[in-house]
Scaffold this active site. Structure first.
Site, PDB file in Angstrom:
ATOM      1  N   HIS A  95       0.852  -1.188   0.000  1.00 51.15           N
ATOM      2  CA  HIS A  95       0.000   0.000   0.000  1.00 51.15           C
ATOM      3  C   HIS A  95       0.891   1.244   0.000  1.00 51.15           C
ATOM      4  O   HIS A  95       1.425   1.633   1.044  1.00 51.15           O
ATOM      5  CB  HIS A  95      -0.909   0.013   1.228  1.00 51.15           C
ATOM      6  CG  HIS A  95      -1.958  -1.057   1.222  1.00 51.15           C
ATOM      7  ND1 HIS A  95      -3.021  -1.047   0.340  1.00 51.15           N
ATOM      8  CD2 HIS A  95      -2.103  -2.175   1.982  1.00 51.15           C
ATOM      9  CE1 HIS A  95      -3.781  -2.110   0.567  1.00 51.15           C
ATOM     10  NE2 HIS A  95      -3.250  -2.805   1.546  1.00 51.15           N
ATOM     11  N   HIS A 105      -0.572  -6.615  -5.269  1.00 50.52           N
ATOM     12  CA  HIS A 105      -0.691  -7.859  -4.502  1.00 50.52           C
ATOM     13  C   HIS A 105      -0.040  -8.977  -5.305  1.00 50.52           C
ATOM     14  O   HIS A 105      -0.130  -8.996  -6.538  1.00 50.52           O
ATOM     15  CB  HIS A 105      -2.165  -8.193  -4.257  1.00 50.52           C
ATOM     16  CG  HIS A 105      -2.422  -9.641  -3.981  1.00 50.52           C
ATOM     17  ND1 HIS A 105      -2.853 -10.526  -4.953  1.00 50.52           N
ATOM     18  CD2 HIS A 105      -2.279 -10.370  -2.841  1.00 50.52           C
ATOM     19  CE1 HIS A 105      -2.984 -11.728  -4.415  1.00 50.52           C
ATOM     20  NE2 HIS A 105      -2.641 -11.665  -3.148  1.00 50.52           N
ATOM     21  N   ASN A 107       1.075 -13.432  -4.892  1.00 49.13           N
ATOM     22  CA  ASN A 107       1.059 -14.649  -4.089  1.00 49.13           C
ATOM     23  C   ASN A 107       1.539 -15.806  -4.953  1.00 49.13           C
ATOM     24  O   ASN A 107       1.151 -15.914  -6.121  1.00 49.13           O
ATOM     25  CB  ASN A 107      -0.357 -14.927  -3.574  1.00 49.13           C
ATOM     26  CG  ASN A 107      -0.472 -16.268  -2.878  1.00 49.13           C
ATOM     27  OD1 ASN A 107      -0.756 -17.290  -3.510  1.00 49.13           O
ATOM     28  ND2 ASN A 107      -0.260 -16.268  -1.588  1.00 49.13           N
ATOM     29  N   ARG A 109       2.164 -20.138  -4.232  1.00 46.56           N
ATOM     30  CA  ARG A 109       1.907 -21.108  -3.184  1.00 46.56           C
ATOM     31  C   ARG A 109       1.911 -22.532  -3.738  1.00 46.56           C
ATOM     32  O   ARG A 109       1.728 -22.747  -4.936  1.00 46.56           O
ATOM     33  CB  ARG A 109       0.561 -20.833  -2.518  1.00 46.56           C
ATOM     34  CG  ARG A 109      -0.604 -20.863  -3.504  1.00 46.56           C
ATOM     35  CD  ARG A 109      -1.897 -20.326  -2.896  1.00 46.56           C
ATOM     36  NE  ARG A 109      -2.994 -20.332  -3.865  1.00 46.56           N
ATOM     37  CZ  ARG A 109      -3.270 -19.329  -4.682  1.00 46.56           C
ATOM     38  NH1 ARG A 109      -2.526 -18.237  -4.667  1.00 46.56           N
ATOM     39  NH2 ARG A 109      -4.282 -19.426  -5.527  1.00 46.56           N
ATOM     40  N   HIS A 144       1.208  -5.687 -17.632  1.00 49.25           N
ATOM     41  CA  HIS A 144       0.734  -6.871 -18.356  1.00 49.25           C
ATOM     42  C   HIS A 144       1.792  -7.419 -19.308  1.00 49.25           C
ATOM     43  O   HIS A 144       1.831  -8.628 -19.558  1.00 49.25           O
ATOM     44  CB  HIS A 144      -0.562  -6.547 -19.092  1.00 49.25           C
ATOM     45  CG  HIS A 144      -1.765  -6.625 -18.212  1.00 49.25           C
ATOM     46  ND1 HIS A 144      -2.457  -7.793 -17.988  1.00 49.25           N
ATOM     47  CD2 HIS A 144      -2.380  -5.676 -17.459  1.00 49.25           C
ATOM     48  CE1 HIS A 144      -3.450  -7.574 -17.154  1.00 49.25           C
ATOM     49  NE2 HIS A 144      -3.432  -6.294 -16.813  1.00 49.25           N
ATOM     50  N   ARG A 259      -2.113 -17.412  11.685  1.00 43.80           N
ATOM     51  CA  ARG A 259      -1.809 -16.265  12.540  1.00 43.80           C
ATOM     52  C   ARG A 259      -2.552 -15.039  12.021  1.00 43.80           C
ATOM     53  O   ARG A 259      -2.291 -14.549  10.925  1.00 43.80           O
ATOM     54  CB  ARG A 259      -0.301 -16.006  12.560  1.00 43.80           C
ATOM     55  CG  ARG A 259       0.106 -14.953  13.574  1.00 43.80           C
ATOM     56  CD  ARG A 259       1.609 -14.971  13.795  1.00 43.80           C
ATOM     57  NE  ARG A 259       1.972 -14.048  14.848  1.00 43.80           N
ATOM     58  CZ  ARG A 259       2.267 -12.757  14.648  1.00 43.80           C
ATOM     59  NH1 ARG A 259       2.221 -12.268  13.430  1.00 43.80           N
ATOM     60  NH2 ARG A 259       2.603 -11.976  15.652  1.00 43.80           N
TER      61      ARG A 259
END
Length: 302
Positions: A95, A105, A107, A109, A144, A259
């Site tokens: 931010h 953002h 991620n 995983r 992009h 958490r």
């Protein structure tokens, strides 16, 4: 399947991204918080707060284990419900302070679902997306373009498919608008062999900072008014709404007794809502939803 190789890569990725963001901020570094989860596993949270460029930047690594795969992780694979699991990943939200620098953002995983007497079932997921407050075509196109380059070695259909999935996933149904201008999103990826799937996850993870940092560099010193700051805080409300209502990662973390501080570090430090706000016609605030938050082929805009 080399779980330790994946874990080693994710820890290195966290280090790399934090190093580049701290260097770009130039004023404040990341605080590190290592934590353990009673049911199994733990993580390493890193948070930069009140920097010169970033109001809050959170980059979290976690590797957790559990006796039963949470509903949010088995929704598309009901046959895996009840299996024990391992999940590891890096998740981050940035931010910025300046309204002309978009929020971002990312991620990446990996999940493994296990059951005695059966082969483990693994899959990868991840991606990244960009949320501008004041749109800039140059930024959207460059974002992009890097995403497309990361996907190119894995097939011509990969970028269009995962770009479309990103647009579909990061959509606020109750607002009838997307969260931002998209990027990449993929989940349940095991259609390739393990080595190829892991290589794709690395390509996406490594390309994030290459896509984002140049945008920050172009916009971080741009002058802004208090009214532009207020609009940024208002639009941040959409970010909060999506993360608390729709985001599968947030739901997984809460359902797996993760958490809480690490799960909710994606939320902005300041945000505001306004009843029935309507931007002035022809304004840059109106341009955001009328032009930028539309289904666009950004590569064709260049």
């Amino acid at each position: 399947m080399e779980i330790e190789q994946v874990k080693s890569y994710l820890l290195q990725l966290q280090d790399t991204i934090c190093g580049e963001l701290a260097d770009e901020d130039g004023e404040v570094g990341f605080l590190t918080d290592e934590w353990q989860r009673p049911e199994g596993g733990g993580g390493r949270s890193r948070v930069l707060t009140e920097g010169a460029v970033f109001e809050r930047a959170g980059v979290n690594f976690s590797h957790v284990r559990g006796a039963s795969l949470p509903p949010s992780a088995s929704a598309s694979r009901p046959e895996l419900a009840g299996r024990s699991f391992q999940a590891m990943g890096v998740s981050l939200v940035i931010h910025p302070r300046n309204p002309h620098v978009p929020t971002s953002h990312a991620n990446v995983r990996m999940f493994v679902a296990e059951k005695p007497g059966e082969a483990p079932v693994w899959w990868f997921g991840g991606g990244y997306d960009l949320t501008p407050y004041y749109g800039n075509k140059e930024d959207c196109v460059s974002w992009h373009r890097v995403a497309a380059q990361a996907c190119a070695p894995f097939g011509e259909d990969v970028y269009p498919r995962f770009k479309a999935w990103c647009d579909q996933y990061f959509y606020l149904k109750h607002r009838r608008e997307p969260r931002g201008i998209g990027g990449l999103f993929f989940d349940d990826l095991n259609e390739w062999d393990f080595a190829t799937s892991f290589a794709f996850m690395r390509s996406v993870g490594d390309s994030y900072i290459k896509a984002y940092r140049p945008i920050v560099q172009r916009r971080k010193d741009q002058a802004f008014s208090d009214s532009e700051r207020q609009f940024q805080l208002y639009r941040r409300g959409r970010y909060v709404e999506f993360n608390l209502v729709y985001d599968r990662g947030t739901l997984f973390g809460l359902q797996s007794d993760g958490r809480t501080e690490a799960i909710l570090m994606s939320l902005p430090p300041l945000v505001r809502w306004e009843y029935d706000y309507r931007p002035a016609p022809g304004s840059r605030e109106a341009e955001l939803t009328e032009f930028y938050l539309q289904d666009r082929d950004w590569l064709a805009e260049s």
